[in-house]
Motif scaffolding. Structure first.
Motif, PDB file in Angstrom:
ATOM      1  N   HIS A 108       4.636 -11.360   6.774  1.00 21.60           N
ATOM      2  CA  HIS A 108       3.958 -11.574   5.495  1.00 21.60           C
ATOM      3  C   HIS A 108       2.638 -12.255   5.843  1.00 21.60           C
ATOM      4  O   HIS A 108       2.631 -13.433   6.213  1.00 21.60           O
ATOM      5  CB  HIS A 108       4.760 -12.506   4.588  1.00 21.60           C
ATOM      6  N   LEU A 114       3.210  -0.565   7.032  1.00 22.43           N
ATOM      7  CA  LEU A 114       2.821  -1.283   5.822  1.00 22.43           C
ATOM      8  C   LEU A 114       3.868  -1.073   4.730  1.00 22.43           C
ATOM      9  O   LEU A 114       4.127   0.048   4.305  1.00 22.43           O
ATOM     10  CB  LEU A 114       1.447  -0.809   5.340  1.00 22.43           C
ATOM     11  N   GLU A 151       3.932  -3.330   1.883  1.00 18.91           N
ATOM     12  CA  GLU A 151       3.337  -3.803   0.633  1.00 18.91           C
ATOM     13  C   GLU A 151       1.933  -4.281   0.931  1.00 18.91           C
ATOM     14  O   GLU A 151       1.664  -4.836   2.000  1.00 18.91           O
ATOM     15  CB  GLU A 151       4.194  -4.956   0.086  1.00 18.91           C
ATOM     16  N   HIS A 152       1.043  -4.068  -0.031  1.00 24.99           N
ATOM     17  CA  HIS A 152      -0.350  -4.468   0.157  1.00 24.99           C
ATOM     18  C   HIS A 152      -0.945  -4.819  -1.202  1.00 24.99           C
ATOM     19  O   HIS A 152      -0.656  -4.170  -2.194  1.00 24.99           O
ATOM     20  CB  HIS A 152      -1.157  -3.334   0.798  1.00 24.99           C
ATOM     21  N   GLN A 183      -6.219 -10.655   1.259  1.00 22.54           N
ATOM     22  CA  GLN A 183      -5.363  -9.466   1.273  1.00 22.54           C
ATOM     23  C   GLN A 183      -3.948  -9.882   1.655  1.00 22.54           C
ATOM     24  O   GLN A 183      -3.758 -10.658   2.590  1.00 22.54           O
ATOM     25  CB  GLN A 183      -5.839  -8.464   2.321  1.00 22.54           C
ATOM     26  N   ASN A 192      -0.691  -8.454   3.273  1.00 24.22           N
ATOM     27  CA  ASN A 192      -0.155  -7.355   4.059  1.00 24.22           C
ATOM     28  C   ASN A 192       1.281  -7.705   4.433  1.00 24.22           C
ATOM     29  O   ASN A 192       1.513  -8.672   5.161  1.00 24.22           O
ATOM     30  CB  ASN A 192      -0.972  -7.112   5.335  1.00 24.22           C
ATOM     31  N   LEU A 223       4.243  -6.267   6.471  1.00 26.00           N
ATOM     32  CA  LEU A 223       4.372  -5.265   7.528  1.00 26.00           C
ATOM     33  C   LEU A 223       5.761  -5.346   8.157  1.00 26.00           C
ATOM     34  O   LEU A 223       6.199  -6.416   8.588  1.00 26.00           O
ATOM     35  CB  LEU A 223       3.316  -5.513   8.601  1.00 26.00           C
TER      36      LEU A 223
END
Length: 179
Positions: free
Chosen positions: A132, A160, A162-163, A171, A173, A175
């Protein structure tokens, strides 16, 4: 098996050390930090390196917003810490003990906060499942980095999950580590 998540405030050039800069250089946007509340709700325990433990233990117990963290089990990976004073804290002496913690039937995720050296070791041992990252639109140039630049064994393929981008340029990200 429990999911191990590394959560970091990170500069655009990968620096995670001493994140005081996060609130000094970027305008506050509450929406950018919603992930932190979600992490606290989903975590079954907190995993820290020794330096992060030493920084958090005197402060977090007095902060109401960290009440859930203060109540939950905490684990510190350290070869030198004896008799931790922060309630509900256990010392783990090796990454093998972290692996055993992942294999346990305990509920919730294992959340790693602000421990760059530990996160690197966990990644190289194949123990990280998800990152995160709140990526700040700032370049710091120097400092501890989350991802080492000098080790081929540190290579990770990420996906990815969630973004989001917030009004202040931060931002999010999320991952997943691809195995």
């Amino acid at each position: 098996m429990r999911t191990l998540i590394v959560s970091e405030f990170i500069s655009l050039d990968g620096v995670v050390e001493s994140p005081d800069w996060t609130f000094e250089v970027v305008e506050y946007d509450e929406a950018a930090y919603a992930i932190k509340g979600r992490e606290q709700e989903e975590a079954g325990c907190l995993l820290l390196g020794r330096q992060s433990y030493d920084e958090f233990a005197p402060v977090w117990p007095t902060m109401e917003e960290f009440a859930d963290y203060n109540a939950m089990p905490k684990y510190v990976v350290s070869s030198t810490l004896e008799n931790p004073e922060w309630n509900n804290t256990t010392v783990l002496r090796s990454l093998d003990e972290v692996a055993a913690l992942k294999e346990s039937d305990e509920p919730g995720t294992i959340l790693v906060h602000a421990s760059a050296t530990l996160a690197q070791g966990l990644a190289e041992a194949g123990l990280v499942d998800r990152y995160h990252l709140l990526v700040y639109p700032v370049v710091l140039g120097t400092g501890k980095r989350l991802f080492p630049t000098d080790s081929e064994s540190a290579r990770q393929k990420l996906s990815l999950a969630e973004h989001a981008v917030y009004s202040n340029g931060i931002q999010l990200n999320v991952l997943d580590v691809v195995r």
